[in-house]
Design an enzyme around this catalytic site. Structure first.
Site, mmCIF file in Angstrom:
data_model
loop_
_atom_site.group_PDB
_atom_site.id
_atom_site.type_symbol
_atom_site.label_atom_id
_atom_site.label_comp_id
_atom_site.label_asym_id
_atom_site.label_seq_id
_atom_site.Cartn_x
_atom_site.Cartn_y
_atom_site.Cartn_z
ATOM 1 N N GLN A 155 0.809 -1.216 0.000
ATOM 2 C CA GLN A 155 0.000 0.000 0.000
ATOM 3 C C GLN A 155 0.848 1.274 0.000
ATOM 4 O OE1 GLN A 155 -3.079 0.171 -0.566
ATOM 5 N NE2 GLN A 155 -3.973 -1.812 -0.010
ATOM 6 N N ALA A 183 1.681 -5.392 -8.302
ATOM 7 C CA ALA A 183 1.539 -4.417 -9.382
ATOM 8 C C ALA A 183 0.132 -3.864 -9.503
ATOM 9 C CB ALA A 183 1.949 -5.053 -10.707
ATOM 10 N N CYS A 216 -9.477 -8.139 1.046
ATOM 11 C CA CYS A 216 -9.123 -9.503 1.412
ATOM 12 C C CYS A 216 -9.716 -9.915 2.754
ATOM 13 C CB CYS A 216 -7.604 -9.653 1.445
ATOM 14 S SG CYS A 216 -6.872 -9.214 -0.117
#
Lengths: 375, 396
Positions: free
Chosen positions: A179, A198, A321
């Protein structure tokens, strides 16, 4: 569409897409082959890697390509654990990590490693005294993310490194920089290992890398052949790697100017949000402007997200996530269960426009008022 | 106060009548190396001054550390305030963040009209430092920090301990040499040492496709690129050696393969050197390292050429060569695993003490003059610079 979930993933930029298609079409050789087509691919691979290495001031052989940050985190944590278990089994992580780190830690715990969690203060910063106390002679690894994915809190890695190394020079320091890279300046020399992906910087999904200092030894997780790298054998995905290299170059351009711009957008949203009595801003002075976390105390976050979706506005509850759960990071900072169950993450990018933000704010107002009435 | 880079010369300062030639060469070499950085160079017989923009200083110093003929690189400061009160304040400001326990101040006046003499200036500055920084003392013999102050006509120059340069002579001042580059560890080191003595080198590489691969050639180009950092650019002559090598393999007793092959390489190198105005051949032979590097072998191989063959690493141990290769940055390239034409077709038992007469007899079995002519006629020349020419601008 107003996309405000850039911390979950970003669209692929045209420049990067162009690279993927060009390399796919023009570089068909396997970079491990010895014929001229293979060499052509190997040359591009070398240049792509060198470009990344140069940007971060490290050596090409310190970059290991992975499928993304989760794989890089696995490679780092399990790799260190396997290589150094004879020296100790103690591993320290923070309470502000990405869920993948905790999942890996659970696995390591199941095979006999001891996981310790370092505390943080009210601002989200690592508690230096606690860290100092927890680093022991048998501590083989400390993993602390550069920027927390839910609240955007940025850690002073250099200072953390100094504390760790002063207590135990042999302890390896890993940081998940997913991040941080492309949003704020990072320094790989502050750490021994760093992960990135990426698709957070307008690159493709399915590619990322682990920075591994040449001074550190880790055990490979994957075995195979091919000369590209001992840690990640096999045929290198050249189109993705070239695209990654380009994405890194583009993302690390003008970092400071872009950060200032995103800061203005962030201020704009905060100014409006803090006027709502039932909304709490989960932002400390160490939060980077790209990630803005709020808790809407009187509306369930899922409801809010689906309601905004109707207007083609996309935000998320917490990190993609870990959707649907309590925000661990907000809980770790504010110690407030309700607050951490009601989080919305608005994540911005330098491509976000003022107009988008204005529109978001006005639709948000409408939606929020309607939803508040229901309760 | 603005920065100024000061260069102290290496061995060339011992030159007498032709010192100007050496200095001019050094200035040109530096100018070429800094061609992408805006700079001005002035010099006298004692040193050179380079002025660049503030943001380019670090980059410039890094580059200067790779240029031969420089003994020391110093980043100094220059100011036009010549009052003694200003001078002592400036010195204090410049050293207050440095770490040192002992120091010494040396003052020079090139402007002899300056009212205070050098000793007095040093004493005043020293006193001022002692008064303002705690826990330090003066040591005139072995100071950790040497503070140099120079009072010039219109300005004052300040500088401290510098960084050591590479020494040697400016490249090109001693003419040109042809380096036999194989891709191994030794030859690039030999090249480096030769460049150090002021010889500009060109390279010669023997390839043997399809027995050797493109990768092997690429490796030699990479090595040349590293040498180009010191040499400004390396002109690399690539000789297709396949035909000669195959003829040797077919017709010559195997124990003499290497001897004859080396003789052919020497002959070709001598012709290329002659055509390119190189006065010497240079190679990475080290006494006793392999069969072709015994003294007898060297004599038998060497006798086919008339020009001097310089072997800078002849008396180095392998480990010494490796250390140097690591230092100059060629080791990691040299150890890439590609076959070159000296390592393919190695006989099981090469002759250790070859005889000159036998070698001459065996050579008659192949039409070597024609073969050499053919190889030289078709040779390829590559100019290798420091930067890679291949860019992937559209891709990366």
């Amino acid at each position: 569409m107003i996309y405000l979930d850039y911390s979950a993933t970003t669209p692929v930029s045209y420049e990067v897409l162009d690279t993927i298609s060009k390399v796919t079409k023009e570089f068909i050789g396997n970079a491990n082959s010895i014929h001229s087509l293979g060499k052509k691919s190997a040359d591009l691979l070398e240049s792509a890697t060198k470009q990344i290495a140069d940007i971060f001031g490290v050596n090409s052989n310190e970059i290991v390509y992975t499928s993304g940050a989760t794989e890089a985190n696995n490679m780092a944590l399990i790799g260190v654990a396997m290589a150094h278990h004879k020296k100790g089994k103690h591993i320290i992580v923070s309470k502000l990590e990405h869920p993948s780190i905790y999942a890996i830690c659970d696995y390591l715990k199941s095979i006999g490693f001891i996981i310790d969690y370092v505390n943080n203060d009210q601002e989200g910063l690592i508690d230096f005294d606690d860290l100092k106390e927890k680093v022991r002679e048998d501590t083989i690894l400390v993993s602390i993310c550069a920027v927390n994915s839910e609240t955007g809190v940025r850690q002073p890695l250099k200072m953390i490194r100094q504390i760790i190394k002063k207590e135990n020079i042999a302890t390896i320091f890993h940081s998940d920089m997913t991040q941080a890279i492309g949003k704020v300046p990072v320094n790989f020399h502050d750490v021994d290992l760093a992960s990135m992906s990426a698709h957070k910087i307008f690159g493709s999904k399915g590619i990322g890398f682990l920075y591994k200092s040449s001074m550190v030894k880790i055990t490979p997780l994957i075995y195979g052949s091919g000369k590209s790298n001992d840690l990640k054998p096999g045929t290198p995905p050249l189109p993705l790697i070239a695209a990654l290299s380009k994405a890194v170059r583009l993302a690390c351009n003008d970092l400071e100017k872009r950060e200032r711009f995103v800061g203005l957008l962030n201020d704009k949203i905060v100014n409006v949000m803090e006027k709502y009595p039932n909304i709490k801003i989960n932002k400390t002075k160490y939060s980077i402007p790209h990630i803005l976390n709020i808790s809407i105390m009187n509306v369930m976050p899922e409801t809010m997200i689906h309601a905004l979706e109707k207007y083609e506005i996309y935000v998320s509850t917490n990190t993609a996530c870990a959707s649907g759960e309590v925000s661990h990071s907000v809980a770790a900072i504010y110690d407030d269960v309700k607050r951490s169950k009601h989080t919305i993450r608005i994540s911005l990018s330098y491509v976000t426009t003022t107009e988008e933000v204005n529109k978001f704010l006005s639709i948000f107002k409408e939606v929020y008022e309607k939803l508040s009435m229901v309760r | 106060m603005k920065h100024i880079i000061i260069i102290k010369y290496g061995e060339l300062s011992t030159k007498k009548d032709n010192i100007n030639y050496f200095l001019k060469s050094l200035k040109n070499n530096i100018s070429n190396n800094l061609s992408d950085i805006k700079h001005t160079i002035t010099y006298d017989f004692g040193r050179m001054f380079i002025e660049v923009n503030e943001e380019d200083i670090e980059k410039t110093v890094e580059r200067l550390k790779c240029i031969f003929g420089i003994h020391e690189v110093i980043v100094g400061y220059i100011s036009d305030e010549r009052e003694i009160t200003n001078i002592k304040e400036h010195v204090l400001e410049l050293i207050k963040d440095k770490e040192f326990k002992t120091f010494k101040v040396v003052t020079k006046r090139s402007d002899k009209n300056y009212p205070i003499n050098s000793m007095e200036v040093s004493r005043t500055i020293g006193g001022h430092i002692l008064k303002n920084i705690e826990g330090i003392s003066v040591d005139v013999h072995n100071p950790e920090l040497l503070v140099s102050v120079e009072i010039r006509k219109n300005e004052v120059l300040y500088y401290f301990n510098g960084l050591s340069g590479l020494g040697g002579y400016p490249v090109g001042t001693l003419g040109k040499g042809l380096l036999m580059l194989s891709g191994g560890i030794d030859s690039p080191v030999a090249g480096y040492l030769t460049i150090k003595r002021g010889v500009k080198i060109e390279g010669i590489y023997f390839e043997s496709p399809p027995h050797t691969s493109e990768f092997a050639k690429e490796k030699v180009i990479k090595l040349s690129r590293v040498l180009a950092k010191y040499n400004s650019q390396v002109k690399l002559h690539v000789i297709n050696f396949t035909h000669i090598q195959e003829e040797i393999l077919k017709n010559i007793p195997h124990e003499y393969l290497i001897t004859i092959m080396r003789r052919m390489m020497y002959r070709i190198s001598a012709i290329i050197a002659h055509n390119n105005k190189c006065n010497i051949l240079v190679n990475g032979e080290s006494i006793g390292q392999v069969a072709s590097q015994t003294l007898t072998s060297m004599r038998v191989i060497n006798e086919v050429v008339k020009m001097p063959v310089i072997r800078p690493v002849a008396c180095f141990d392998k480990l010494e060569i490796i250390d140097l290769a690591k230092k100059i940055g060629t080791y990691d390239i040299s150890t890439l695993p590609y076959e070159d034409c000296c390592t393919i077709f190695v006989p099981d038992h090469p002759v250790i003490n070859p005889s000159s007469i036998k070698a001459q007899e065996y050579e008659k079995l192949i039409p070597y003059k024609e073969l050499i002519h053919e190889a030289i006629k078709g040779h390829e020349v590559i100019c290798v610079g420091v930067e890679e020419d291949k860019t992937y601008e559209d891709i990366l």
